[in-house]
Motif scaffolding. Structure first.
Motif, PDB file in Angstrom:
ATOM      1  N   ASP A 123       6.486  -1.633  -0.320  1.00 55.75           N
ATOM      2  CA  ASP A 123       5.333  -1.299   0.515  1.00 55.75           C
ATOM      3  C   ASP A 123       4.147  -0.810  -0.307  1.00 55.75           C
ATOM      4  OD1 ASP A 123       6.916  -1.918   2.645  1.00 55.75           O
ATOM      5  OD2 ASP A 123       7.239   0.150   3.317  1.00 55.75           O
TER       6      ASP A 123
ATOM      7  N   THR B 235       0.152   3.488  -0.521  1.00 55.04           N
ATOM      8  CA  THR B 235       0.582   2.510   0.482  1.00 55.04           C
ATOM      9  C   THR B 235      -0.483   2.309   1.562  1.00 55.04           C
ATOM     10  OG1 THR B 235       1.683   4.195   1.832  1.00 55.04           O
ATOM     11  CG2 THR B 235       3.021   3.088   0.148  1.00 55.04           C
TER      12      THR B 235
ATOM     13  N   LYS C  73       1.205  -1.967   4.841  1.00 50.57           N
ATOM     14  CA  LYS C  73       1.883  -3.241   5.053  1.00 50.57           C
ATOM     15  C   LYS C  73       2.723  -3.273   6.322  1.00 50.57           C
ATOM     16  CE  LYS C  73       2.344  -4.582   0.170  1.00 50.57           C
ATOM     17  NZ  LYS C  73       3.306  -4.933  -0.916  1.00 50.57           N
TER      18      LYS C  73
END
Length: 358
Positions: A252, A298, A318
């Motif tokens: 991620d 992330t 993501k």
């Protein structure tokens, strides 16, 4: 001639400024010293200025004509280093009624000194806290068990990360709590959240050996893991711990080892440059007992179960789990910081969309 007065407060040796006489604005206003001295000789006729007032939308300031961090010192206490701000937008209707602004400058061009409280109207220094270490960061006012505390981090850089302690000063400016991690190597500087029952929730970074062949790294690679620790201030006992690599897929991350290297050494090849795949930078515990956290690498915000540490939901990144009702603008934040609940119902959050200063 005016005399500047300073008062030492308690064993922490903080400086509470009652009056100040201007010393100099560095690096470009040192030449004004003769003029300041002349004013002081005429103090029976005209009052001496207490400090250099803020500039107003100065283009010279913005172009660094006065240096990267214009500042001033005082005869009353040369250790006090005050900013000379440049006000871009004057106060508008609806401005916060708070009378003080917390200030903790950080950077290679900033001399070492403790965090400060500034007068919200004049932006002059009214209190400078002690510098317990070479770097001081993130002063705030937080409350627990009916008492208010000044809270900030002080520490240094170890193995490529911030490592130190959080300090809490009471209303008499005495240091009453010194907080670091439990079982790990010191506290990270990014965030501390004090719960109503006097638990400290802090962020911690810790490098560890980790198998990273899927990311182009061979044997003996290193991961810089992100932690949450909740610590009981009364007993210094660890109440809760959460580790990112136990709950977040390393895939991620948007900050891969080769990207982190920026044409130089990849991250993850050694302990001093471990791969910072997650980069936790804010944490808040709510009344339900769960944790709201932010991860810069992330581009995501996570809501963490306060019992088993599972991820209840993810916003952004993501694996975003929310429908964006604002044409993509509600979930396209990146490198975000300081995520907080806004309402008691836990339906609205605020976030500083850093976007890596772009």
């Amino acid at each position: 001639m005016h005399t500047a007065i300073s008062e030492k407060v308690g064993p922490t040796q903080g400086v509470l400024l009652r009056a100040r006489l201007r010393y100099s604005m560095l690096p470009c206003l040192v030449a004004m010293f003769p003029f300041v001295f002349f004013l002081s000789l005429l103090s029976n006729i005209l009052p001496a200025l207490s400090d250099v007032p803020p500039l107003l939308n100065s283009e010279d300031y913005q172009s660094s004509k006065y240096g990267p961090y214009p500042r001033q010192r005082f005869f009353s206490d040369p250790e006090v280093i005050a900013p000379v701000p440049n006000i871009i937008v004057p106060p508008q209707q609806g401005i916060s009624p708070e009378k003080l602004v917390s200030w903790a400058p950080h950077g290679d061009q900033v001399p070492i000194h403790g965090p400060q409280l500034l007068d919200a109207e004049t932006l002059s220094v009214v209190y400078q806290a002690p510098a317990f270490d070479e770097d001081n960061f993130g002063i705030s006012v937080q409350s627990c068990n009916g008492s208010d505390y000044l809270v900030w981090w002080s520490g240094t850089n170890i193995d490529g990360r911030a490592a130190g302690h959080f300090y809490m000063l009471n209303s008499t400016y005495h240091s009453v709590f010194n907080i670091s991690s439990v079982g790990l190597k010191l506290a990270d500087a990014h965030d501390i959240f004090i719960t109503p029952d006097c638990h400290a929730v802090i962020t911690v970074y810790e490098p560890k050996p980790f198998e990273l062949e899927d990311f182009g790294l061979q044997d003996n690679s290193w991961l810089l893991d992100s932690y949450i620790q909740e610590i009981d201030l009364a007993t210094n006992e660890l109440v809760f711990q959460w580790r990112a690599s136990d709950h977040i897929d390393l895939q991620d991350s948007l900050w891969l080892p080769q990207i982190a290297g920026e044409g130089a050494e990849w991250q993850g090849l050694r302990k001093q440059n471990a791969w910072d795949f997650f980069h936790i930078n804010s944490v808040e515990k709510d009344w339900k007992g769960n944790f709201l956290i932010s991860a810069r690498h992330t581009n995501a915000i996570y809501y963490i179960d306060g019992v088993d540490g599972s991820v209840l939901w993810t916003l952004g990144g993501k694996k975003n789990q929310f429908e964006d009702l604002n044409d993509g603008y509600a979930t396209d934040f990146s490198w975000q910081h300081h995520v907080r609940w806004v309402d008691e119902e836990l339906t609205t959050i605020s976030v500083f969309d850093d976007r890596n200063c772009r």
